[in-house]
Design a protein around this motif. Structure first.
Motif, PDB file in Angstrom:
ATOM      1  N   THR A 485       1.056  -1.738  -0.146  1.00  0.00           N
ATOM      2  CA  THR A 485      -0.004  -0.331  -0.042  1.00  0.00           C
ATOM      3  C   THR A 485       0.572   0.998  -0.122  1.00  0.00           C
ATOM      4  O   THR A 485       0.022   1.772  -0.220  1.00  0.00           O
ATOM      5  CB  THR A 485      -0.734   0.253   1.041  1.00  0.00           C
ATOM      6  N   LEU A 486       1.990   1.123   0.451  1.00  0.00           N
ATOM      7  CA  LEU A 486       2.577   1.971  -0.018  1.00  0.00           C
ATOM      8  C   LEU A 486       3.507   2.727  -0.759  1.00  0.00           C
ATOM      9  O   LEU A 486       3.546   3.374  -1.194  1.00  0.00           O
ATOM     10  CB  LEU A 486       4.507   2.126   1.481  1.00  0.00           C
ATOM     11  N   LEU A 487       3.444   1.562  -1.647  1.00  0.00           N
ATOM     12  CA  LEU A 487       3.793   1.774  -2.819  1.00  0.00           C
ATOM     13  C   LEU A 487       2.894   2.584  -3.806  1.00  0.00           C
ATOM     14  O   LEU A 487       3.293   3.888  -4.674  1.00  0.00           O
ATOM     15  CB  LEU A 487       3.922   0.469  -3.885  1.00  0.00           C
ATOM     16  N   GLU A 488       1.831   2.432  -3.497  1.00  0.00           N
ATOM     17  CA  GLU A 488       0.312   3.296  -3.897  1.00  0.00           C
ATOM     18  C   GLU A 488       0.294   4.544  -3.682  1.00  0.00           C
ATOM     19  O   GLU A 488       0.413   5.619  -4.413  1.00  0.00           O
ATOM     20  CB  GLU A 488      -0.741   2.903  -3.429  1.00  0.00           C
ATOM     21  N   LEU A 489       1.037   5.086  -2.204  1.00  0.00           N
ATOM     22  CA  LEU A 489       1.174   6.305  -1.620  1.00  0.00           C
ATOM     23  C   LEU A 489       2.570   7.031  -2.872  1.00  0.00           C
ATOM     24  O   LEU A 489       2.611   8.292  -2.547  1.00  0.00           O
ATOM     25  CB  LEU A 489       1.490   6.140  -0.879  1.00  0.00           C
ATOM     26  N   GLU A 490       3.739   6.369  -2.759  1.00  0.00           N
ATOM     27  CA  GLU A 490       4.324   7.274  -3.691  1.00  0.00           C
ATOM     28  C   GLU A 490       4.856   7.138  -4.864  1.00  0.00           C
ATOM     29  O   GLU A 490       4.731   7.515  -5.416  1.00  0.00           O
ATOM     30  CB  GLU A 490       5.418   5.485  -3.796  1.00  0.00           C
TER      31      GLU A 490
END
Length: 787
Positions: A485-490
Motif C-alpha cells: 500500500t505504501l507503493l500506491e502512496l509513493e
C-alpha cells in the motif's frame, strides 16, 4: 483617635510607595493561590457533576465482534453495576471547504428513548428518530468549526461506502471533553469529529447486526476495578478483545485529570515561591523602617508607653500592609479566575464551568501574609526594645569600620567625593547591602525563571514538529494493510517520499508497573519521523529490543538492558518479553519505538503497516489531498502545519495560559522589589542627603550618592539572580509538566538578556521616581526629627 493611631496614619502615608509595592508582591502571591486552587475545585466538581448527570461509564471494553448475549455474562461479574453494548467505528467526512478528508468517530445511539450510559447532551436540534437511518447528531464543537447546523447534509464515507446523512442535532458528551484524532494528542475541532447515529443503521453499515464491538460498564460501590477488568477480559477474550480499561486510561478523562493534577502541583509549588519573596522583602522594609525610628521609639517609651503598646503600634503597621495586600490578592485572584474561565471552556468541551471560590485559599493566604508580617516586625523590634528610653533616644553609636581595613585606598584617591561615599557605604554596611542584593536577585530569579519557561514551551513546539516529525502529512489506514500500500502512496503525483509506520496497542509491564499505550514501528533509518536520543540525535532502531521514551522509562523504572513485558492487545494478542535497547527524548506523550520488521515479527504479521508519513512537493498539495480522498483505505490525514497551529493554541490555553499571568506577575514583583530597595535607601539617608544639599552639593551629585548605590547593588544582584533563577526554573517547570507533555528547562541566552533588561529597566524607573522625589523634598524638614 489616640496619639499612636495618629502616628500610624502618618507613617502609612509617609511610606505609601513602599507599602503599595509590598502590597503588590503579597497580593500577587495570594492571587495565584486563589486562582489556581479555585480552578482545581471548579474543574474537579464540574467534571464529577457532568459524569454523574450523563452516566459516564467507568470501564470501556472494546472487542472485535461479540454476540449480544455476552452482555448478560458481563452483568454477572461481581462488582459490575450497569452494562451497555454499543457499536463504534471510524469514518471520513467530506467537507467541501477542505482539500483533505476529515476523520471522525461514529457511535451508535440507543433508539429506545430511555436513559443510557454515556448519554449525550443536546445543544441544538434533536436525536435521530427510530427507523430513520439517515439521521445523525454531530459533535457540537466540530459542527461549529465548519458552520454546520441542524438541517444541513454531509457526505460520509463509512466502511468504504459514501453516503449522505441529515444532521438533525448537535451535542456534547462527557466522553469528548478533550478529544483528538486517533494517534494524535493535540485536539483540533476542525480536524476530527464525532457522529452519533441510531444503532440499527450503524449495525447494518458495519455488518454488526446482533453483535457489538464495545461494552460500557459502571461499577458498584466498593468494587475493585482491577478485579473487574480481569474478569471482563476473560469473558471477551474469545471475541478478539484488545483489553478493557478504566476511566483513568480514557483519553478525555486522562487529559482533564492531568490538567487538574498540574494545577494542583502549580498551586502547591508556585505561590509559596512568590510568598517567600514577599516575606523577605517585607522583613527588609519593616526592619529598616523600625531601625530608622529608634529615637521615636525611645521617646514613646519615655512618655510612658509600654513595650507592648509600642510593639503593638509597629505590628499594626506591618499587619495593615500585609492584610491590605492579602485582600487585594483575594480580589485579584477572583477577577483573574473569572477572566480565565472562557479559556478553559474553549480548551475543554465542558457544558458549563463556574469559577468556585475555595475558602481555604482565602484563609491560608491572609493568615500567611499576616504571620509573615508579624514575624518580620518581631525580628526587627527585638533589639530596639532591649534599650532603655534614654539610650534609645540617642542616635545609635557609629559603626566600627576599623576591622574593614583601608579597602582600596589607592582606588579611592582616584574617585570624586560622591563616588567615595557610595563605595564607603557598600563596604561599611555589607549586610545591609547584601540584603538589598538578595531582594533584587530574588526578583530577577522570578522573571528569569518565567522567561526560561517560555523558551521551554517554544522548544517543545520546535523539537516535536521540526526535529522529530519532518513530514508534510501523516496518513492513517482503516486497518493494517500490506506494505505494498505504501507503493500506491509513493506513486501519487506530488508525493516525493513515503515512510511506513505501524502503531500497535500494547500494555508495557515491569513488575507491578504498567502503561497502556502503543508501540510505534518505524523503518530503522526513518527520516520523516524519527526517534531521537537525549542528545537530540537520530536513533537507529535495532532489529531486537524496544526503545522507550524517557518519561515512559521513568514510569516503568527501567533502563537500557532491562526486560519489559510487551502485552500486545490486537491481532495475535501475544505477551512477549523484550529488552530496552535505548532511551529516546520525547516532550509530548510517552511513546515507545521498535523496528517495523521486528514489531511485525512479534505480531506474526509480516509486511504490514497501519499508516505512512509522506513528503509532498511544493505546489502539489491539492492534487495529493484529492487523491487521498478517493482512497477507501485512508482513515484520516493529519497535516503537520495544522498540527503545529493546534499545538500552539493548546499551549496558549489551559495550564499553559497561566504562564503568561505568572510572567506578568513576576515582572511586577521584580519592579516592586527594586522600587522598595530604592525607597528604603532614600528614607534611610534622607538626613544625609539633605546635609549634602546644605553643604553645597548639587541635586545631581546628591542623587548620584543614592542612585550610584542602587546601580552597584543592581549589578551585583544580576549574577545572583541568574543562579537563583536557574534553580527556581526546575521547580516551576515541574509544576507545568505532566505525564502527557514535559516542559524542558532551556537556558537560552535570549531569556537571560530579557531578564537583565527587565531588572535594569526597573532600576532605571525606580531611580527616576527617586530623582523626582529628591527634587520635591524639603531640605529643612528632612533635617528635623520627626514626631
Amino acid at each position: 483617635m489616640s496619639p499612636l493611631h495618629a502616628k500610624l496614619a502618618r507613617d502609612l502615608w509617609r511610606i505609601k510607595g513602599q507599602a503599595l509595592a509590598i502590597m503588590l508582591v503579597i497580593g500577587i502571591g495570594v492571587a495565584l493561590q486563589v486562582m489556581m486552587t479555585g480552578f482545581v475545585a471548579s474543574l474537579s466538581q464540574t467534571r464529577d457533576a457532568y459524569y454523574e448527570r450523563h452516566q459516564f461509564a467507568q470501564i470501556f471494553a472494546p472487542v472485535a465482534r461479540a454476540p449480544e448475549y455476552v452482555v448478560n455474562q458481563l452483568r454477572e461479574i461481581p462488582g459490575v453495576g450497569a452494562v451497555q453494548s454499543r457499536i463504534s467505528g471510524m469514518a471520513l467526512i467530506d467537507i467541501p471547504t477542505r482539500d483533505i478528508p476529515v476523520s471522525a468517530q461514529i457511535l451508535s445511539l440507543p433508539t429506545h428513548g430511555m436513559r443510557h450510559l454515556n448519554e449525550i447532551r443536546l445543544t441544538a436540534g434533536r436525536k435521530p428518530e427510530a427507523g430513520k437511518s439517515a439521521e445523525i447528531v454531530l459533535l457540537d464543537s466540530f459542527a461549529t468549526a465548519h458552520n454546520i447546523v441542524p438541517g444541513d447534509q454531509i457526505k460520509v464515507t463509512l466502511n468504504g461506502a459514501r453516503r449522505t446523512f441529515d444532521v438533525v442535532g448537535t451535542a456534547q458528551s462527557p466522553e469528548f471533553i478533550y478529544y483528538a484524532a486517533p494517534g494524535e494528542m493535540i485536539p483540533d475541532d476542525a480536524r476530527f469529529g464525532v457522529i452519533w447515529i441510531g444503532r440499527p443503521a450503524l449495525a447494518a453499515a458495519l455488518d454488526l447486526e446482533g453483535a457489538f464491538n464495545e461494552a460500557l460498564l459502571t461499577l458498584l460501590r466498593g468494587a475493585v476495578e482491577e478485579a473487574v477488568l480481569e474478569e471482563v477480559d476473560r469473558v471477551l477474550a474469545p471475541y478478539g478483545a484488545p483489553g478493557a480499561y478504566g476511566l483513568d486510561d480514557h483519553p478525555s478523562d486522562r487529559f482533564l485529570s492531568e490538567e487538574i493534577a498540574g494545577l494542583e502541583i502549580s498551586a502547591t509549588n508556585v505561590p509559596p515561591v512568590f510568598m517567600l519573596v514577599a516575606a523577605f522583602l517585607l522583613y527588609i522594609v519593616t526592619s529598616r523602617t523600625i531601625q530608622s525610628e529608634r529615637e521615636e521609639i525611645g521617646l514613646m517609651k519615655a512618655f510612658g508607653y509600654t513595650d507592648r503598646e509600642v510593639s503593638g503600634h509597629y505590628v499594626q503597621l506591618v499587619v495593615i500592609i500585609a492584610l491590605a495586600g492579602a485582600l487585594f490578592g483575594c480580589l485579584l485572584g477572583v477577577v483573574l479566575g473569572r477572566i480565565t474561565v472562557p479559556v478553559y471552556t474553549t480548551y475543554y468541551k465542558l457544558p458549563f464551568l463556574l469559577f468556585r471560590l475555595e475558602l481555604s485559599s482565602f484563609t491560608s493566604g491572609i493568615l500567611t501574609s499576616v504571620f509573615v508580617a508579624t514575624l518580620g516586625g518581631a525580628f526587627a523590634l527585638r533589639r530596639v526594645f532591649k534599650l532603655m528610653p534614654a539610650e534609645a533616644m540617642r542616635p545609635a553609636a557609629p559603626p566600627d569600620f576599623s576591622k574593614a581595613g583601608n579597602v582600596g585606598s589607592n582606588m579611592m584617591r582616584l574617585l570624586d567625593q560622591p563616588s567615595r561615599m557610595v563605595v564607603r557605604r557598600l563596604f561599611r554596611q555589607p549586610w545591609r547591602m547584601l540584603g538589598a542584593v538578595a531582594g533584587i536577585g530574588a526578583g530577577m530569579a522570578l522573571s528569569l525563571s518565567m522567561l526560561i519557561i517560555y523558551e521551554g514551551f517554544d522548544t517543545v513546539l520546535d523539537r516535536t514538529f521540526n526535529v522529530i516529525d519532518r513530514s508534510d502529512a501523516a496518513v492513517s489506514f482503516t486497518h493494517s494493510a500490506p506494505i505494498k500500500t505504501l507503493l500506491e502512496l509513493e506513486r501519487l503525483p506530488g508525493v516525493t517520499q513515503a515512510e511506513p509506520v505501524r502503531n500497535v496497542a500494547v500494555v508495557l509491564r515491569n513488575g507491578r508497573r504498567s502503561h497502556a499505550g502503543a508501540v510505534t514501528g518505524l523503518s530503522p533509518d526513518a527520516e520523516l519521523y524519527r526517534a531521537l536520543d537525549t542528545n537530540v540525535a537520530p536513533i537507529r532502531l535495532p532489529d531486537k529490543g524496544i526503545v522507550l521514551s524517557k518519561p515512559l522509562a521513568n514510569l516503568l523504572q527501567v533502563g537500557i538492558g532491562d526486560p519489559v513485558l510487551v502485552d500486545i492487545r490486537e491481532g495475535s494478542q501475544l505477551a512477549v518479553t523484550t529488552r530496552v535497547a535505548g532511551i529516546a527524548e520525547s516532550l509530548i506523550g510517552s511513546p515507545a519505538y521498535m523496528d517495523l520488521a521486528a514489531l511485525n515479527r512479534l505480531m506474526t504479521e509480516p509486511q504490514r503497516v497501519s499508516g505512512a508519513y509522506i513528503a509532498i512537493k511544493d505546489g502539489a498539495e491539492a492534487q495529493v489531498y484529492a487523491a487521498l480522498k478517493d482512497m477507501p483505505i485512508v482513515a484520516g490525514v493529519s497535516l503537520r502545519r495544522e498540527a503545529v497551529q493546534a499545538f500552539e493554541e493548546v499551549m496558549n490555553q489551559g495550564a499553559g495560559f497561566s504562564r503568561f499571568v505568572m510572567g506578568f506577575m513576576a515582572f511586577a514583583i521584580t519592579f516592586g522589589i527594586i522600587y522598595n530597595v530604592a525607597r528604603v535607601a532614600q528614607d534611610e539617608r534622607a538626613r544625609d542627603l539633605a546635609s549634602l544639599r546644605v553643604m553645597g552639593f548639587f541635586r545631581g551629585e546628591t542623587a548620584f550618592v543614592l542612585l550610584g548605590e542602587l546601580g552597584v547593588v543592581t549589578l551585583v544582584a544580576l549574577p545572583l539572580g541568574v543562579f537563583l533563577g536557574s534553580g527556581l526554573t526546575n521547580l516551576i517547570a515541574a509544576g507545568f509538566s505532566t505525564d502527557l507533555y514535559q516542559i524542558p528547562v532551556v537556558y537560552a541566552p535570549k531569556a537571560y538578556g530579557i531578564a537583565v533588561a527587565v531588572v535594569v529597566g526597573a532600576a532605571m524607573a525606580s531611580g527616576w521616581l527617586v530623582w523626582r522625589d529628591l527634587g520635591r523634598s524639603d531640605i529643612t524638614l528632612a533635617l528635623k526629627t520627626r514626631e
